[in-house]
Design an enzyme around this catalytic site. Structure first.
Site: not given
Length: 557
Positions: A51, A113-114, A163, A467
């Site tokens: 993602e 969940f999630q 959802k 760097m």
């Protein structure tokens, strides 16, 4: 027309002119992905490996075009994986709409969940965010989100959709996108006159142009303005490519790794004209170092005026419109003595020091520039290679340098190159990476290969986090704590394992042949370019020091 929330979302995206989105499916966005399947001819969905890659791709798409980039992720870890990409876009004022799924409304706040509170998490790094709790509000929220992302100073907007909202039905009616007008109402006659007076009275004007030049599409206006008052002109990292590098008034980048001409001019001018810039600490180091000049600021975001530096006059509004309104009020100027002094600084050549190895960053970019006809786009990761790409390549047209400036996000470049290449299929995209940055998100090579994108990744391979190692060398008595990588990764084999072409350059003699091979390849290429681990970025200003106190490579020798 009665439609589900998922279909309303997709049709609304189409209404907003969205052709491409970047994302990764999951349980909470299944309804959305089902509609994407049905509307695949209208919207091209690019499946990324992660993602974060989707967010960076949407960002790169936006920076290459000026249009809103769109990314999509599921709830929980899918949503949190977008956070770094959203923050990157926020810091660099990139218009983006990030869409996340969430658990059904009845499960919100129950550690389901999630489930994460992604709107709470992203409040500090978005212009605005939404959680949709009524499907009847969804269409207007999408329309408003696209407007907010583009209006004024651009930035990311997040829409979180439970959802059940994607399954519920509501009336959909085709709406035209909300018109985004340029901000003009604060461009007053008084503010124009105050700025014009200071410009007309000064003898040593200097222009400090920031990322707002690219955002406003004001490159031509800035050039005409600079030519009228004959003022030397520097760009920040974020405005690199906004001004052609070969323009007679261009002095190069300003700031920590800016040129001597730009940094000295900023401290010796009697008027510092700031265009679409915010006085970042990496540019001016400390406000005390530019106190000898009067300062004017042209800026679209009023919150940036007098925030880091107190200015003597300002114009708040769209930069393009501000410059167009200011031009009739300013006089033609010559400033011959001042320009001669700055041109003398521009012609000072850095002492050629013995190189530790046969390959150098400058050699790479000078050779690459010979192949460019103005249709190369350079994206970068973050580190030494990023600064070399800004310093050495000869940029010719706006929006051809894409890099994470404000957040400094390692792993940004490959995803951004995918977005830029999807947006600009007629151009060739190069991602300049360090071996450290490349290791963070090299999994997005899968995306480039799957979509047969002709991206060329050039890894400046110095076996270190260059760097950070440079700072350890200069300021920490060469205590190289965890910056020497000592990895056994064979980048050529890694590229081949992903399905890309892998090439290696270890001698100057074969660079041109390798670049020709890469440019003639119809698909992604990874070039392993070997440089010495002690190669440093110069010029450099130490943190907190005056920007005209410049460390050159020969000073250390």
């Amino acid at each position: 027309m009665l439609l589900t929330g998922a279909e309303i979302l997709i049709k609304s995206l189409i209404d907003e002119g969205v052709k491409t989105i970047f994302g990764y499916p999951g349980g909470s966005v299944l309804n959305i992905y089902d509609e994407l399947y049905k509307y695949s001819k209208e919207i091209n969905h690019i499946l990324t490996s992660h993602e974060q890659g989707a967010a960076h791709a949407a960002d790169g798409y936006s920076r290459a075009t000026g249009r809103v980039g769109v990314c999509l992720a599921t709830s929980g870890p899918g949503a949190t994986n977008l956070v770094t990409g959203i923050a990157t876009a926020y810091m660099d004022s990139v218009p983006m709409v990030a869409i996340t799924g969430n658990v059904p409304k009845a499960l919100l706040g129950k550690d389901s969940f999630q489930e994460v509170d992604i709107t709470g998490i992203t409040i500090p790094i978005t212009k605005h965010n939404y959680i949709v709790k009524d499907v009847n509000e969804l269409q207007n929220i999408i329309r408003e989100a696209f407007y907010i992302a583009q209006e004024g100073r651009p930035g990311p907007v997040l829409i979180d959709i439970p959802k059940d909202i994607t399954a519920n039905k509501a009336i959909y009616e085709k709406l035209i996108p909300k018109n985004v007008e340029k901000k003009e109402k604060h461009i007053t006659a008084k503010s124009l006159e105050e700025v014009a007076l200071l410009i007309n009275e000064c003898n040593r004007p200097f222009i400090y142009a920031g990322g707002g030049v690219n955002i406003a599409g004001a490159s031509e206006e800035v050039i005409r303005f600079a030519e009228k008052i004959n003022a030397p002109l520097a760009t920040t990292l974020m405005s690199t490519s906004a001004i052609p590098c070969n323009h007679r008034l261009y002095t190069g980048m300003i700031g920590m790794h800016g040129t001597k001409a730009s940094n000295v001019a900023a401290t010796k001018c009697d008027l510092l004209i700031t265009l679409g810039a915010r006085f970042s600490d990496r540019v001016i180091s400390s406000p005390d170092h530019i106190k000898n000049a009067k300062i004017v600021q042209l800026e679209v975001d009023p919150a940036e005026v007098n925030k880091n530096v107190k200015v003597d006059a300002f114009i708040i509004g769209d930069l393009k419109v501000s410059l167009e309104s200011l031009m009739p009020l300013i006089n033609n100027k010559k400033n011959e003595e001042w320009l001669n002094n700055i041109n003398n600084l521009k012609t000072i050549k850095k002492l050629e020091m013995p190189e530790e190895g046969p390959l150098t960053p400058k050699f790479l970019f000078e050779k690459l520039d010979k192949f460019d006809k103005g249709d190369f786009i350079i994206t970068t990761e973050v580190g030494q290679h990023q600064m070399w790409a800004a310093q050495y390549f000869n940029y010719k047209t706006p929006r051809t340098f894409i890099s994470s400036g404000g957040l400094g996000t390692m792993g940004f470049g490959l995803g951004a190159s995918i977005g830029a290449q999807m947006a600009k299929k007629d151009k060739r995209v190069f991602n300049i990476a360090g071996d450290g940055s490349f290791g963070m998100n090299c999994n997005e090579l899968v995306t480039a290969v799957k979509n047969n994108l002709p991206i060329i990744v050039i890894i400046m391979n110095n076996n270190s986090l260059g760097m950070v190692r440079q700072w350890q060398s200069l300021f920490y008595e060469e205590r190289y704590s965890e910056t020497t990588l000592n990895r056994s990764t064979d980048f050529v084999k890694l590229a081949e394992a992903f399905g890309a072409k892998g090439l290696r350059v270890s001698m100057k003699e074969n660079l041109e042949e390798v670049l020709k091979d890469a440019l003639n390849t119809n698909g992604p290429v990874v070039i392993d370019y070997i440089i010495h681990s002690d190669k440093k970025v110069f010029p450099m200003v130490a943190p907190g020091e005056p920007i005209d106190q410049i460390i050159m490579e020969e000073d250390l020798k």
